[in-house]
Design a protein around this motif. Structure first.
Motif, PDB file in Angstrom:
ATOM      1  N   SER A 121      11.078  10.661   4.979  1.00  0.00           N
ATOM      2  CA  SER A 121      11.568   9.374   5.270  1.00  0.00           C
ATOM      3  C   SER A 121      11.825   9.315   7.011  1.00  0.00           C
ATOM      4  N   THR A 150      14.557   1.673   7.443  1.00  0.00           N
ATOM      5  CA  THR A 150      14.232   2.783   6.709  1.00  0.00           C
ATOM      6  C   THR A 150      12.898   2.609   5.818  1.00  0.00           C
ATOM      7  N   TYR A 202      10.598   5.401   3.171  1.00  0.00           N
ATOM      8  CA  TYR A 202      10.501   6.350   2.372  1.00  0.00           C
ATOM      9  C   TYR A 202       9.187   6.593   1.828  1.00  0.00           C
ATOM     10  N   LYS A 210      11.463   7.741  -3.092  1.00  0.00           N
ATOM     11  CA  LYS A 210      12.072   6.473  -3.285  1.00  0.00           C
ATOM     12  C   LYS A 210      13.183   6.694  -4.658  1.00  0.00           C
ATOM     13  N   THR A 266      18.072   9.249   0.563  1.00  0.00           N
ATOM     14  CA  THR A 266      18.655   8.360   1.217  1.00  0.00           C
ATOM     15  C   THR A 266      18.995   8.910   2.575  1.00  0.00           C
ATOM     16  N   CYS A 323       5.447   7.526  10.411  1.00  0.00           N
ATOM     17  CA  CYS A 323       6.356   8.291   9.557  1.00  0.00           C
ATOM     18  C   CYS A 323       5.652   8.549   8.477  1.00  0.00           C
TER      19      CYS A 323
END
Length: 128
Positions: A49, A58, A60, A65, A69, A109
């Motif tokens: 994440s 954000t 994920y 997912k 968080t 990411c």
């Protein structure tokens, strides 16, 4: 000296929760996108994440997912990863990393892991 330090790892039961923290020293996280990555034994590192500098975006991985968080508190110079409904396959060393760039991209990411600074990791073990 620029450092990222992860904490909060440990042993959790399947279905349990942990919250990881990533604290920065020697620099201000405000200017960096932050990512969480993990590496399980015998496997390659994978992106989990990421969160943009402002916190407005954000990203994920599909595998987390709805369960994980990411959030940040720039006043505390800290980024968090709340992990709920943990599964044995979440067992890994979790690393946080910082990237100084204009945009946060999905590739950065989840694919290339092109980050400037890395922490040393914290171990998360999910087992009954």
């Amino acid at each position: 000296q620029l450092q990222l330090v992860e904490s909060g790892g440990g042993l959790a039961q399947p279905g349990g929760s942990l919250r990881l923290s990533c604290a920065a020293s020697g620099f201000t996280l405000d200017y960096y996108h932050i990512g969480w990555f993990r590496q399980a034994p015998g496997k390659e590192r994978e992106g989990v994440s990421c969160i943009s500098r402002s916190g407005g975006r954000t990203i994920y991985a599909d595998s987390v997912k709805g369960r994980f968080t990411i959030s940040r508190d720039n006043a505390k110079n800290t980024v968090y990863l709340q992990m709920n409904n943990l599964k044995p396959e979440d067992t890994a060393v979790y690393y946080c990393a910082a990237k100084s760039s204009i945009l946060l991209t999905t590739d950065m990411c989840l694919t290339s892991y092109d980050m400037n600074y890395w922490g040393k990791g914290t171990l998360v073990t999910v087992s009954s």
